[in-house]
Design a protein around this motif. Structure first.
Motif, mmCIF file in Angstrom:
data_model
loop_
_atom_site.group_PDB
_atom_site.id
_atom_site.type_symbol
_atom_site.label_atom_id
_atom_site.label_comp_id
_atom_site.label_asym_id
_atom_site.label_seq_id
_atom_site.Cartn_x
_atom_site.Cartn_y
_atom_site.Cartn_z
ATOM 1 N N THR A 9 30.712 50.102 53.461
ATOM 2 C CA THR A 9 29.742 50.053 52.364
ATOM 3 C C THR A 9 29.001 48.721 52.404
ATOM 4 O O THR A 9 29.622 47.661 52.451
ATOM 5 N N GLN A 21 35.806 38.240 46.254
ATOM 6 C CA GLN A 21 34.961 38.559 45.105
ATOM 7 C C GLN A 21 34.010 39.702 45.418
ATOM 8 O O GLN A 21 33.737 40.546 44.559
ATOM 9 N N CYS A 23 34.657 42.130 47.473
ATOM 10 C CA CYS A 23 35.483 43.344 47.434
ATOM 11 C C CYS A 23 35.672 43.814 45.993
ATOM 12 O O CYS A 23 35.611 45.022 45.700
ATOM 13 N N GLU A 24 35.895 42.867 45.087
ATOM 14 C CA GLU A 24 36.073 43.234 43.683
ATOM 15 C C GLU A 24 34.809 43.860 43.113
ATOM 16 O O GLU A 24 34.880 44.774 42.286
ATOM 17 N N GLN A 25 33.639 43.373 43.524
ATOM 18 C CA GLN A 25 32.385 43.953 43.047
ATOM 19 C C GLN A 25 32.250 45.415 43.454
ATOM 20 O O GLN A 25 31.609 46.210 42.758
ATOM 21 N N LEU A 26 32.866 45.778 44.573
ATOM 22 C CA LEU A 26 32.837 47.175 45.034
ATOM 23 C C LEU A 26 34.011 47.990 44.489
ATOM 24 O O LEU A 26 34.124 49.182 44.783
ATOM 25 N N GLY A 27 34.878 47.325 43.735
ATOM 26 C CA GLY A 27 36.054 48.029 43.211
ATOM 27 C C GLY A 27 37.166 48.194 44.218
ATOM 28 O O GLY A 27 38.044 49.048 44.045
ATOM 29 N N ILE A 28 37.139 47.399 45.275
ATOM 30 C CA ILE A 28 38.177 47.456 46.304
ATOM 31 C C ILE A 28 39.263 46.449 45.948
ATOM 32 O O ILE A 28 38.987 45.262 45.782
ATOM 33 N N GLU A 29 40.485 46.901 45.843
ATOM 34 C CA GLU A 29 41.586 46.024 45.457
ATOM 35 C C GLU A 29 42.089 45.240 46.667
ATOM 36 O O GLU A 29 42.391 45.811 47.718
#
Length: 685
Positions: A9, A21, A23-29
């Protein structure tokens, strides 16, 4: 803006954004132990490893800034193998304490071991053991569990500003300890329990008392000070077991102070759970109808100008609203919510934190006048330190020098320094003139001075010169009491011909007042009221309750749903997490009961009735969660100002003993003893 690909993505991010950060914006843990949103990045746990194309080995995503064209994978076989290895290494020396660990059930290590770890361990040698540290009455340490994430060190250094923790030794022999084995005396130390991802640092008073899945969680508001921190109250049955912070970026971020967290054991001690009337010199328990009738008969037999009404620091707006209606029906003009002895202008413009707590982060200069925010409003002080750490905030102080956890310029000790600033003299006046968003932060304790009105006028003049601009409002007052701003909004101040609180106390001592109705006014000393007939309504058997002629048991903040207005004018509500003990009732119900006994029944049956009438009359109180729009106006009255130095408005000892709940709390008394011990050590040194 760098553009990169994460798990196929594509995403554009701001410059300086880390891969974690993004990854967090994409909702990936992405799992992590050492990384925390509000702390510096050490990149030492290695749990957040990800695979980046063209990189020879997995990379710590928390410390890797995003680059143009990066291709990141967070779920490849390489990443999974790396996480297995890191988790296996972290668990090599970790004890099998989960069944007896207070962190069990809400432990990051447990959760991530299940989600990202391996299904077996290969380490068969003896585990290391580390001696536990005694760091005071609030934090329990089991340092064998420590995984060296250093979150505690970074929090106490960066957020709390009291650098007493550090790492001793290297490698496997590293230990987290306080310097020269001293206790952690920070008023923010309880947050170490929250930032610790394992069970190395836990809540000492709460130890071995409950499991998280046993508890009922209630979202509420703290009333130990006027900041109005967002909290979660955890109860088991009807007992409050612990208090934790809730996230609110505008008020307390995700922190609370130690008084908020640990004074809860005071809710179980010295509680008033029955109605009492003094008979034959002794307080005797009586049915509630009899107690209310005694109150009504005394009020009816006393001339209105001989009656005084005081409201304490933790009263909710609904109760004050009903109390005010009761007093209006009797024609009582002597009433006040400022039991700290404040006098002067009661206009909201002179009494709120206009810029807002979050507005501190926009300031480029800050002047404290007679304030010690470290103890008056700890979360405001934490926010000032956060802004100061960015390196561009100039802080000045007029008043007694105190340790604020950040550097400041001591401008002066008295109002004379304000005169110099008004003339444009001194180095700090130059700083204020150049600042685009300067802030003036004043302690409401200054309003208790005899020259309060003249001081207010001078503060208004100072605000107009430097701090109030078309695009910026920098005049701010730190209130110490949760009920103060709400009481001022409701107009719970002397009406025409009435006396303020300090005058009422003097009049009672001189015999000019026959009846004093003290609603939660725990800070009034019993001997100050002379021979007056005292009606005390509150939730704790504090000193004034023992002096009272009638005692009416009310509900604590955890036992009622009520509206409060914090120091910045933000309307907030508590939620009932438990029920009052014994015969204690919500305070507004007691006032309604007295109105019926007086033969002048108030038209309130439910809390909804009270709230509807209140917001109809005071519409600003209907906007829960929002700051009130306070119009700017002139306040104070020009006159001579006392040249005496401004006193320290609150010390560490006073911080831990600031209300009846704290004074009933064994834990708070232990904190006072700890502070006194440290003070004696400093004097000896």
């Amino acid at each position: 803006m760098p553009k990169l690909s994460i798990n196929g993505t594509e995403i554009d991010v701001a410059p300086g954004t880390s891969v974690l950060q993004a990854c967090e914006q994409l909702g990936i843990e992405v799992p992590r132990f050492c990384y925390h949103d509000r702390l510096s990045v050490p990149a030492n746990c290695r749990m957040c490893l990800v695979e980046i194309e063209k990189s020879p080995k997995p990379v710590a995503s928390c410390a890797m800034p995003c680059g143009e064209g990066m291709v990141v994978k967070t779920d490849s076989d390489t990443v999974k193998k790396a996480r297995h290895s890191v988790m296996e290494m972290l668990l090599i020396n970790h004890p099998l304490d989960c069944p007896i660990c207070d962190q069990g059930g809400e432990c990051d290590l447990q959760d991530q071991a299940v989600g990202y770890g391996f299904d077996r361990g290969r380490y068969t040698e003896a585990k290391r053991a580390v001696e536990d540290k005694d760091v005071g009455p609030l934090i329990k340490t089991v340092m064998t569990r420590c995984i060296h994430c250093t979150r505690c060190i970074r929090f106490i250094d960066e957020v709390a500003g009291t650098p007493v923790l550090g790492g001793i030794g290297r490698g496997e022999h590293m230990e987290i300890d306080t310097f020269i084995s001293q206790p952690i005396t920070s008023e923010m130390s309880g947050n170490l329990v929250d930032v610790c991802p394992v069970g190395a640092l836990t809540n000492k008073p709460y130890a071995f008392t409950a499991r998280p899945w046993e508890l009922t969680k209630t979202e509420s508001i703290d009333v130990m000070d006027a900041v109005g921190s967002h909290i979660r109250i955890d109860t088991r049955g009807n007992e409050v077991m612990r208090i934790l912070p809730r996230l609110n970026e505008d008020v307390n971020e995700e922190w609370i102070n130690d008084k908020t967290r640990y004074a809860l054991d005071g809710l179980k001690k010295k509680r008033l759970d029955a109605f009492y009337v003094r008979k034959g010199g002794q307080l005797q328990p009586v049915p509630w109808q009899e107690a209310l009738q005694v109150v009504a008969d005394k009020l009816k037999a006393t001339a209105p100008h001989k009656i005084g009404a005081l409201v304490g620091d933790m009263a909710d707006a609904e109760s004050m609203f009903v109390f005010k209606h009761l007093l209006d029906g009797m024609g009582v003009a002597n009433r006040d919510c400022r039991t700290n002895g404040a006098r002067g202008d009661v206009a909201l413009a002179a009494n709120v934190f206009h810029a807002g707590i979050a507005g501190i982060e926009q300031a480029d200069a800050l002047l404290l006048v007679g304030a010690n925010p470290r103890y008056e409003a700890t979360l405001i002080n934490t926010r000032i330190r956060k802004r100061w750490l960015q390196g561009t905030l100039q802080v000045g102080l007029i008043g007694k020098p105190v340790d604020l956890t950040y550097a400041y310029t001591h401008v002066g000790a008295s109002a004379a320094s304000m005169d110099e600033l008004l003339k444009g003299d001194g180095d700090f006046s130059q700083i204020l003139q150049k600042a685009a968003r300067p802030m003036l932060v004043v302690s409401a304790a200054l309003y208790a001075r005899p020259d309060a009105e003249a001081l207010q006028a001078k503060l208004y003049e100072l605000a107009q010169k430097y701090f109030v601009k078309p695009e910026w409002h920098g005049f701010n007052v730190i209130q110490q009491a949760a009920s103060r701003v709400g009481g001022l909004v409701l107009g719970f101040v002397p009406s025409a011909g009435g006396m303020p609180a300090h005058a009422m106390v003097m009049a009672a001592g001189d015999g000019a007042l026959d009846v004093v109705y003290a609603f939660g006014a725990d800070d009034i000393l019993p001997h100050q009221l002379g021979k007056a007939f005292v009606i005390y309504q509150g939730h704790h058997g504090d000193a004034l309750a023992a002096r009272a002629d009638v005692v009416l048991p009310g509900a604590a903040y955890t036992e009622k749903t009520g509206t409060y207005v914090n120091t910045e004018g933000r309307v907030q509500q508590t939620r009932r997490a438990a029920f009052p003990p014994g015969e204690a009732r919500e305070d507004w119900k007691i006032f309604v009961g007295i109105s019926h006994a007086l033969g002048q029944p108030l038209p309130f049956v439910t809390l909804a009735d009270v709230r509807t009438a209140m917001v109809t009359q005071y519409s600003a109180l209907s906007h829960v969660g929002e700051k009130m729009d306070v119009s700017w106006q002139a306040f104070g009255k020009a006159g001579p100002v006392d040249g005496a130095a401004f006193a320290n408005p609150m010390t560490a000892e006073q911080f831990y003993m600031s209300n009846s709940i704290c004074r009933a709390s064994p834990t708070m008394h232990e904190c006072v003893a700890m502070v006194r011990g440290e003070s004696q050590k400093k004097v000896a040194a």
